[in-house]
Design an enzyme around this catalytic site. Structure first.
Site, short mmCIF file in Angstrom:
data_model
loop_
_atom_site.label_atom_id
_atom_site.label_comp_id
_atom_site.label_asym_id
_atom_site.label_seq_id
_atom_site.Cartn_x
_atom_site.Cartn_y
_atom_site.Cartn_z
N LYS A 127 66.00 20.23 45.28
CA LYS A 127 65.00 20.54 46.32
C LYS A 127 64.92 22.05 46.55
O LYS A 127 63.82 22.60 46.73
CB LYS A 127 65.37 19.80 47.61
CG LYS A 127 65.25 18.28 47.43
CD LYS A 127 65.90 17.51 48.56
CE LYS A 127 65.77 16.00 48.34
NZ LYS A 127 66.59 15.20 49.25
N GLY B 297 64.53 7.55 53.21
CA GLY B 297 64.13 6.24 53.73
C GLY B 297 62.74 5.90 53.25
O GLY B 297 61.92 6.79 52.97
N LYS C 79 62.55 14.79 42.47
CA LYS C 79 62.96 16.21 42.48
C LYS C 79 63.78 16.58 41.26
O LYS C 79 63.73 17.72 40.79
CB LYS C 79 63.73 16.54 43.76
CG LYS C 79 64.86 15.59 44.09
CD LYS C 79 64.41 14.53 45.06
CE LYS C 79 65.36 13.35 45.04
NZ LYS C 79 65.05 12.33 45.99
N GLU D 66 54.90 16.12 47.36
CA GLU D 66 55.33 16.33 48.75
C GLU D 66 56.59 15.53 49.07
O GLU D 66 57.48 15.99 49.80
CB GLU D 66 54.20 15.91 49.70
CG GLU D 66 54.47 16.20 51.15
CD GLU D 66 54.66 17.68 51.43
OE1 GLU D 66 53.68 18.42 51.42
OE2 GLU D 66 55.82 18.10 51.65
N ASP E 198 71.24 16.89 44.47
CA ASP E 198 69.93 16.52 45.03
C ASP E 198 69.39 17.68 45.88
O ASP E 198 68.21 18.05 45.77
CB ASP E 198 70.09 15.24 45.86
CG ASP E 198 68.81 14.84 46.56
OD1 ASP E 198 67.93 14.28 45.89
OD2 ASP E 198 68.68 15.12 47.77
N GLY F 298 69.55 2.61 52.17
CA GLY F 298 68.52 3.07 51.23
C GLY F 298 68.30 4.57 51.24
O GLY F 298 67.27 5.06 50.78
N GLY G 23 61.79 14.27 52.45
CA GLY G 23 61.25 12.95 52.83
C GLY G 23 59.87 13.07 53.45
O GLY G 23 58.92 13.52 52.80
N1 HSE Z 1 69.02 10.71 48.54
C1 HSE Z 1 68.11 11.58 49.19
C2 HSE Z 1 68.68 11.96 50.55
C3 HSE Z 1 66.78 10.89 49.36
O1 HSE Z 1 69.68 11.37 50.96
O2 HSE Z 1 68.15 12.83 51.19
C4 HSE Z 1 65.65 11.81 49.63
O3 HSE Z 1 65.49 12.76 48.62
#
Ligand code: HSE
Length: 431
Positions: free
Chosen positions: A207, A304, A107, A131, A203, A189, A136
Site C-alpha cells: 500500500k 472487511g 495491492k 481505490e 501488505d 475476514g 479499504g
Molecule cells: N488484510 C488487509 C488488512 C485487508 O488487514 O488491512 C485490506 O487490504
C-alpha cells in the site's frame, strides 16, 4: 440512456460477494448517478455451490478468470482474486490487452506490476482503477490523485493494515495473545489469504508503494521499502509503551527527503495523545502532509467485505461515467525514478528494550555505549526482576538520533555481554 456497463467479477470471497450484492442493492441509485445501468453479467470463482447472499442464476459462470477477462460480453473486469502473480495477473493483463477496464483491490499485483498494467491501460484505452487496494473503504487514491492535484505532497503515512491494528489494539486492551487476536482477525475476514502478508508488514508495504507513487509522481518501487512486521511485538513492549505514554502501531510512511523518498513500514511508538494513537481495531488512518492543505487525515474501515466493496463500486461507477485517468496520476512515461533513501539514514527517536544482567556496571556500560555514539537518552527505566533470576528488563527512550548510530551502539552493548537475546528496537514517530 447509454447501454449498461457490463461487469464481470473474478473472485467471490468476502469482498467479491459483497461487491456483487452492493451492485444489486444500489442498482437504481448507481444508474441515476452514472447515467447508465451497471450490471454484473458474469462471475468467476472456484466454488459454484456456496451461498454468497446473491442470486447467481442468470450470471454466466467462468471457472477460469482469464477466460472471463477475455470474454467480449464484459466491459469491466473486477479482479478480486489476489496475489501478485498467477491467475490474477493473467486475468488483469488479458482484460487490459483487450481494451477492457480493470478494477482491482489487489495491492500485491499493483506493487509488483502496477507500471506494466498502467502502461497497458494507457495504450489500449481501458481504465485501471484500484481505490480498494489501499485503506479499504477510505477514498485515499482519489484524494491523492484528484483531490490534492494542486498540492505538493511531502509525506503520506498511516495505519494501513486492519489486521495488524486489530491485533495490536486487542493485545493492549484485553491482554490477549498475538495468536488469539490473529485467529479472530482471520475469522472476521480482515486478514489476507496468507496472514504473514499482514503481520509481516508486506501488505502495508504494497500500500505504501502505491501511495508513494500517487503522492510524489514516482514510479512504483516496492523493493525500496524497508519492512518490519509486528511478530516481535510482545505484551512486554505494549505494557512498557503504555507506562511511557505511548501506543504501538504498525505504520507505513513515505516521505520526501531532499530529492529522494524514504519509505518504510515498521511497528512504531506513537504518543497516546496523538490522533493516530486513537485509531483502534480494524480502522485505518492515512495522513497526508501537503503544502496547500497542510495536514489531512482520513480515517475509516481498512478491511472487511462491505467497506472494501464500497471502494470497488466507486471505481466501477467512475468507469460507467466514462472517467479515464492516468492510474497513478501522471502518464506512465512521466513517473519519475527517484533516489530511495535507505532506512540507515532515518533520523528519529527510538525505544529500546533490553534484557540486562543484574550486576554492577551493566547500566553504566549501556549508557557509555550510547554516549559514544552521541545518543542522548530521554529516559532509562530498569524494572525490578520478577524472578530470582539475574536478568532485568531495561527500557531506554532516546532523543532524535540516526538509525546507524543506534544500531552501532546496540551492537557494542550486545558485545559487552551484559544483555541476553536480541535487543528490541522500535522507532518513535512524534507526529
Ligand atoms: N488484510 C488487509 C488488512 C485487508 O488487514 O488491512 C485490506 O487490504
Amino acid at each position: 440512456m447509454t447501454e449498461a456497463l457490463r461487469v464481470g467479477v473474478a473472485g467471490l470471497g468476502t469482498v467479491g460477494a459483497a461487491a456483487v450484492r452492493m451492485l444489486a442493492r444500489q442498482a437504481e441509485a448507481l444508474a441515476a448517478r452514472c447515467g447508465r445501468k451497471v450490471a454484473v453479467v458474469a462471475v468467476s470463482s472456484r466454488d459454484r455451490g456456496k451461498d454468497r447472499g446473491f442470486d447467481a442464476a442468470g450470471l454466466r459462470w467462468f471457472d477460469d478468470p482469464a477466460a472471463l477477462a477475455g470474454w467480449d460480453g464484459i466491459d469491466v473486469l473486477v479482479e478480486l482474486i489476489g496475489g501478485a502473480e498467477g491467475v490474477a495477473r493473467q486475468a488483469a493483463t488479458r482484460a487490459l490487452e483487450s481494451g477492457k477496464s480493470v478494477v482491482t483491490a489487489n495491492k500485491a499485483l499493483l506493487a509488483a506490476h502496477g507500471m506494466e498494467l498502467a502502461r497497458l491501460a494507457e495504450s489500449k484505452g481501458g481504465a485501471l482503477a484500484f481505490e480498494a487496494s489501499v485503506g479499504g473503504g477510505i477514498p485515499i487514491v482519489k484524494t491523492l490523485r484528484e483531490g490534492l492535484a494542486g498540492n505538493t505532497v511531502t509525506r503520506v503515512s498511516g495505519i494501513l493494515n486492519g489486521t495488524c491494528n486489530y491485533i495490536l489494539s486487542r493485545m493492549e486492551m484485553e491482554k490477549l495473545s498475538f495468536d488469539d487476536c490473529l485467529a479472530d482477525a482471520q475469522r472476521l475476514g480482515y486478514a489476507e489469504a496468507d496472514p504473514t502478508f499482514d503481520i509481516g508488514g508486506f501488505d502495508t508495504a504494497h500500500k505504501v508503494a502505491i501511495l508513494a507513487s500517487l503522492a510524489f509522481g514516482t514510479a512504483i518501487d516496492a523493493d525500496a521499502i524497508h519492512i518490519e512486521g509486528i511478530e516481535t511485538i510482545s505484551l512486554a513492549d505494549i505494557a512498557a509503551a503504555d507506562e511511557l505514554g505511548f501506543r504501538v502501531k504498525l505504520l507505513g510512511v513515505a516521505e520526501r527527503v531532499g530529492r529522494g523518498v524514504e519509505a518504510r513500514v515498521h511497528p512504531t511508538m506513537v504518543a497516546k495523545t496523538t490522533s493516530i494513537a486513537q485509531v483502534m481495531g480494524v480502522t485505518n488512518a492515512v495522513t497526508v502532509d501537503a503544502d496547500a492543505v497542510g495536514q489531512l487525515t482520513l480515517v475509516g474501515p481498512g478491511a472487511g467485505g462491505e467497506a472494501t466493496a464500497s471502494a470497488v463500486v466507486a471505481d466501477i461507477a467512475d468507469i460507467a461515467r466514462g472517467v479515464r485517468l492516468a492510474p497513478f496520476g501522471l502518464p506512465t512515461a512521466s513517473l519519475a525514478d527517484v533516489e530511495r533513501i535507505p532506512v540507515q539514514r532515518h533520523e528519529g527517536g527510538y525505544y529500546i528494550r533490553l534484557d540486562v544482567a543484574d550486576r554492577p556496571g551493566a547500566m553504566a556500560a549501556i549508557a557509555t555505549r550510547m554516549a559514544e555514539r552521541a545518543i542522548s537518552l530521554e529516559s532509562i527505566v530498569q524494572k525490578a526482576s520478577h524472578s530470582s533470576g539475574a536478568r532485568v528488563p531495561v527500557v531506554l527512550i532516546t532523543h532524535a538520533t540516526t538509525e546507524t548510530s543506534v544500531r552501532e551502539a546496540l551492537d557494542r552493548v550486545v558485545a559487552d555481554g551484559f544483555v541476553s537475546g536480541k535487543p528490541q528496537l522500535i522507532r518513535i514517530e512524534r507526529a
